[in-house]
Design an enzyme around this catalytic site. Structure first.
Site, mmCIF file in Angstrom:
data_model
loop_
_atom_site.group_PDB
_atom_site.id
_atom_site.type_symbol
_atom_site.label_atom_id
_atom_site.label_comp_id
_atom_site.label_asym_id
_atom_site.label_seq_id
_atom_site.Cartn_x
_atom_site.Cartn_y
_atom_site.Cartn_z
ATOM 1 C CB CYS A 166 98.805 24.027 26.122
ATOM 2 S SG CYS A 166 97.400 22.839 25.207
ATOM 3 C CB CYS A 207 80.401 21.237 24.381
ATOM 4 S SG CYS A 207 81.402 22.672 24.833
ATOM 5 N NE ARG A 263 96.787 17.244 31.179
ATOM 6 C CZ ARG A 263 96.958 17.863 29.687
ATOM 7 N NH1 ARG A 263 95.935 17.898 28.849
ATOM 8 N NH2 ARG A 263 98.187 18.126 29.525
ATOM 9 C CB CYS A 306 80.655 27.251 20.670
ATOM 10 S SG CYS A 306 81.749 26.393 19.455
ATOM 11 C CB CYS A 308 95.834 24.407 28.851
ATOM 12 S SG CYS A 308 96.872 23.023 29.196
ATOM 13 C CB CYS A 354 80.631 19.214 20.782
ATOM 14 S SG CYS A 354 81.711 20.069 19.500
ATOM 15 C CB CYS A 356 97.574 18.267 23.730
ATOM 16 S SG CYS A 356 96.493 17.916 24.937
#
Ligand code: SAM
Ligand code: DTB
Ligand code: SF4
Length: 328
Positions: free
Chosen positions: A141, A73, A273, A66, A110, A70, A201
């Site tokens: 999701c 991550c 969650r 990616c 998801c 972040c 979400c």
């Protein structure tokens, strides 16, 4: 904090509020722990069956490589975490995983992709996955990064039920964690999702070195959205070697529980969650999270790239706690 206005037992059945101020949310965090838990559990029981847990299973349909930065991550190409960049999974492989998740007891599937934003060709492929998973009778999701209004409409047409896109933290701390997209970018995507009629979400991560005030700020932003996210994932940072947050000091688990309770009280009808981080959490802490109003988990041995408790362990935990799956 005045008693009558804030005590859910004295002010019953009040509709959800969207004007939570930081000082009100701070006052919740500052409550004595037993009082906070009592309030959270009172709100929880008025809105949900307190023994029911929503069961989702996660699959990384496009792993690693990616371009974003972040700091938490493992999938950012900027950090050496050992996660290899892979191609988007095939439709058949995804549907096979969804079928297995359904057979194991998950009601929602998801699918996550390590993208800044999807390309149109990729979106076609994801829409086919959503249609296929939906046809299995599961809730769908996806989490694909930033979206345009047009992309959200296409996802809606394919049958998408939920879109996950987290604000991650407070507006002030955000810049310490991510520089490649803004807080406003995230709010814009959330608006597109909402306008397309897809359930939202949206939650965040705690334990990244933020202050309590940042956790307060994160909950205040979520609780002040014009409509609360239907699903609010509260993640405990999974500290992954190679990421800038690898050596971050562990957050007091009770502070995580307080964050869950504040989410429950301020967003009474949302499913909260207990998301990433359970692998490193004692079962007693998880039980406290359920008591604080968490009513959803990721089920299955892997999150996106990191471990999650195995199915047997979770089945045993649910049994010990006398909790059972929430009907979709
Ligand atoms: N790439 C897309 C995006 O970021 O919007 C979707 C996938 S991304 C992995 C989804 C979310 O997972 C992030 O927003 C973050 O909240 C959460 N996450 C990622 N790494 C994490 C970690 N190490 N610990 C806890 N949560 C994490
Ligand atoms: C969310 O809030 N947590 C999930 C999901 N949304 C996509 C992701 C957790 C990822 C944890 C790190 C990993 O496994 O790569
Ligand atoms: Fe990329 Fe999402 Fe990871 Fe950020 S959280 S680096 S956008 S996969």
């Amino acid at each position: 904090m005045s008693l009558a206005a804030d005590n859910p037992l004295i002010a019953p059945h009040a509709p959800p509020r969207h004007d939570w101020t930081r000082s009100e949310v701070r006052a919740l965090f500052d409550l004595p722990f037993p009082e906070l838990m009592f309030r959270a559990q009172s709100v929880h029981r008025r809105n949900f069956d307190s023994a029911a847990v929503q069961i989702s299973t996660l699959l990384s349909i496009k792993t690693g490589g990616c371009p974003e930065d972040c700091a938490y991550c493992p999938q950012s190409a900027r950090y050496d975490t050992g996660v290899r960049a892979e191609k988007l999974m095939s439709l058949d492989a995804v549907l096979g995983e969804a079928q297995a998740a359904k057979a194991a007891g998950a009601s929602r599937f998801c699918m996550g992709a390590a993208w800044r934003e999807p390309k149109d060709r990729d979106l076609d492929a994801v829409c086919a996955m959503v249609e296929g998973v939906k046809a299995l009778g599961m809730e769908t999701c996806v989490t694909l990064g930033m979206l345009t209004a047009e992309q959200t409409r296409r996802l809606k047409t394919s049958g998408l039920d939920f879109y996950n896109h987290n604000i991650d933290t407070s507006p002030e701390f955000y810049g310490d964690i991510i520089t490649t997209r803004t807080y406003q970018d995230r709010l814009d995507t959330l608006n597109h999702v909402r306008e397309a009629g897809i359930h939202v979400c949206c939650g965040g991560i705690v334990g990244m070195g933020e202050t309590r005030e940042d956790r307060v700020g994160m909950i205040a932003v979520l609780a002040s959205l014009p409509e609360h996210p239907e699903s609010v994932p509260i993640n405990m940072l999974v500290r992954v070697a190679g990421t800038p947050l690898a050596e971050q000091q562990k957050l007091d688990p009770l502070e995580f529980v307080r964050t869950v309770a504040a989410a429950r009280i301020t967003m009474p009808r949302s499913v909260v969650r207990l998301s990433a981080g359970r692998e490193d959490m004692s079962e007693e802490t998880q039980a406290l999270c359920f008591l604080a109003g968490a009513n959803s988990i990721f089920y299955g041995p892997k999150l996106l790239t990191t471990p999650n408790p195995g199915r047997d362990r979770d089945r045993e935990l649910m049994e010990r706690l006398g909790m059972s799956p929430m009907a979709p």
